[in-house]
Design a protein around this motif. Structure first.
Motif, PDB file in Angstrom:
ATOM      1  N   ARG A  66      -6.889   5.865   3.090  1.00 13.97           N
ATOM      2  CA  ARG A  66      -7.911   5.445   3.868  1.00 13.97           C
ATOM      3  C   ARG A  66      -8.020   4.123   3.777  1.00 13.97           C
ATOM      4  O   ARG A  66      -8.557   3.383   4.394  1.00 13.97           O
ATOM      5  N   ALA A  67      -8.912   3.630   2.703  1.00  7.94           N
ATOM      6  CA  ALA A  67      -9.524   2.253   2.306  1.00  7.94           C
ATOM      7  C   ALA A  67      -8.204   1.255   2.489  1.00  7.94           C
ATOM      8  O   ALA A  67      -8.405  -0.298   2.602  1.00  7.94           O
ATOM      9  N   HIS A  68      -6.751   2.261   1.216  1.00 11.59           N
ATOM     10  CA  HIS A  68      -6.293   0.987   1.730  1.00 11.59           C
ATOM     11  C   HIS A  68      -5.266   0.015   3.232  1.00 11.59           C
ATOM     12  O   HIS A  68      -5.079  -0.858   3.736  1.00 11.59           O
ATOM     13  N   LYS A  69      -5.783   1.723   4.108  1.00 12.76           N
ATOM     14  CA  LYS A  69      -5.171   1.105   5.232  1.00 12.76           C
ATOM     15  C   LYS A  69      -5.966   0.173   5.963  1.00 12.76           C
ATOM     16  O   LYS A  69      -5.748  -0.592   6.541  1.00 12.76           O
ATOM     17  N   ALA A  70      -7.558   0.509   5.855  1.00  8.40           N
ATOM     18  CA  ALA A  70      -8.066  -0.203   6.266  1.00  8.40           C
ATOM     19  C   ALA A  70      -8.873  -1.629   5.778  1.00  8.40           C
ATOM     20  O   ALA A  70      -8.812  -2.689   6.461  1.00  8.40           O
ATOM     21  N   ALA A  71      -8.277  -1.778   4.810  1.00  8.44           N
ATOM     22  CA  ALA A  71      -8.146  -3.150   3.953  1.00  8.44           C
ATOM     23  C   ALA A  71      -6.736  -3.964   4.923  1.00  8.44           C
ATOM     24  O   ALA A  71      -7.190  -5.125   5.122  1.00  8.44           O
ATOM     25  N   ILE A  72      -6.061  -3.728   5.064  1.00 14.62           N
ATOM     26  CA  ILE A  72      -4.968  -3.929   5.767  1.00 14.62           C
ATOM     27  C   ILE A  72      -5.290  -4.650   7.096  1.00 14.62           C
ATOM     28  O   ILE A  72      -4.306  -5.191   7.638  1.00 14.62           O
ATOM     29  N   ASP A  73      -5.148  -2.940   7.498  1.00 19.10           N
ATOM     30  CA  ASP A  73      -5.469  -3.646   8.834  1.00 19.10           C
ATOM     31  C   ASP A  73      -6.992  -4.357   9.380  1.00 19.10           C
ATOM     32  O   ASP A  73      -6.300  -5.170  10.333  1.00 19.10           O
ATOM     33  N   ASN A  74      -7.374  -4.886   8.777  1.00 15.43           N
ATOM     34  CA  ASN A  74      -8.758  -6.032   8.744  1.00 15.43           C
ATOM     35  C   ASN A  74      -8.229  -7.126   7.159  1.00 15.43           C
ATOM     36  O   ASN A  74      -9.256  -7.336   7.343  1.00 15.43           O
ATOM     37  N   GLY A  75      -7.061  -7.458   7.650  1.00 17.96           N
ATOM     38  CA  GLY A  75      -6.302  -8.553   6.951  1.00 17.96           C
ATOM     39  C   GLY A  75      -6.460  -9.406   5.433  1.00 17.96           C
ATOM     40  O   GLY A  75      -5.958 -10.181   4.937  1.00 17.96           O
ATOM     41  N   MET A  76      -7.534  -7.837   4.331  1.00 22.96           N
ATOM     42  CA  MET A  76      -6.910  -8.190   3.424  1.00 22.96           C
ATOM     43  C   MET A  76      -5.813  -7.602   2.807  1.00 22.96           C
ATOM     44  O   MET A  76      -4.946  -6.948   3.574  1.00 22.96           O
ATOM     45  N   ASN A  77      -5.598  -8.894   1.713  1.00 28.05           N
ATOM     46  CA  ASN A  77      -4.236  -8.239   1.030  1.00 28.05           C
ATOM     47  C   ASN A  77      -4.023  -7.424   0.710  1.00 28.05           C
ATOM     48  O   ASN A  77      -2.369  -6.590   1.112  1.00 28.05           O
ATOM     49  N   SER A  78      -4.553  -6.559   0.296  1.00 28.98           N
ATOM     50  CA  SER A  78      -4.343  -5.197  -0.323  1.00 28.98           C
ATOM     51  C   SER A  78      -5.149  -4.106  -1.163  1.00 28.98           C
ATOM     52  O   SER A  78      -6.259  -5.492  -1.298  1.00 28.98           O
ATOM     53  N   TYR A  79      -4.852  -3.131  -1.004  1.00 29.32           N
ATOM     54  CA  TYR A  79      -6.378  -2.654  -2.021  1.00 29.32           C
ATOM     55  C   TYR A  79      -5.622  -2.091  -2.566  1.00 29.32           C
ATOM     56  O   TYR A  79      -5.047  -0.995  -2.349  1.00 29.32           O
ATOM     57  N   ASN A  80      -5.764  -2.109  -3.803  1.00 29.57           N
ATOM     58  CA  ASN A  80      -5.160  -1.251  -5.400  1.00 29.57           C
ATOM     59  C   ASN A  80      -5.035   0.151  -5.052  1.00 29.57           C
ATOM     60  O   ASN A  80      -6.361   0.600  -6.083  1.00 29.57           O
ATOM     61  N   LEU A  81      -4.096   0.464  -5.446  1.00 27.88           N
ATOM     62  CA  LEU A  81      -4.253   2.100  -5.847  1.00 27.88           C
ATOM     63  C   LEU A  81      -3.453   2.790  -6.779  1.00 27.88           C
ATOM     64  O   LEU A  81      -3.258   3.841  -7.309  1.00 27.88           O
ATOM     65  N   HIS A  82      -2.958   1.622  -7.755  1.00 24.63           N
ATOM     66  CA  HIS A  82      -1.821   1.627  -8.613  1.00 24.63           C
ATOM     67  C   HIS A  82      -2.808   2.577  -9.741  1.00 24.63           C
ATOM     68  O   HIS A  82      -1.811   3.617 -10.492  1.00 24.63           O
TER      69      HIS A  82
END
Length: 85
Positions: A66-82
């Protein structure tokens, strides 16, 4: 909401994960009500990490995705999940 997040952080570092989760959920609800997306992303990431530390891996992935998707949807380059996969 910031206070809830900070209290959640303190519970998290002392490994009181159930309490941390409760405070993070309160912070998330407050930020959602205020419409503040970037703090929501931060809190969802914290929830994911806390669920991970508590051994609740499916819930951790739910919040991290959810954090990753929200970050991408709001113009952040990525949200690091690795770190968690």
């Amino acid at each position: 909401a910031l206070s809830y997040g900070n209290i959640g952080n303190l519970y998290d570092v002392t490994e009181k994960y159930d309490s941390a989760i409760l405070y993070y959920q309160q912070a998330l609800a407050s930020y959602q009500e205020a419409g503040r997306i970037y703090p929501q992303i931060w809190i969802m990431g914290n929830l994911g990490a806390t669920y991970y530390n508590a051994g609740q891996y499916n819930r951790a992935l739910t919040y991290l995705h959810r954090a990753h998707k929200a970050a991408i949807d709001n113009g952040m380059n990525s949200y690091n999940l690795h770190h968690f996969e």
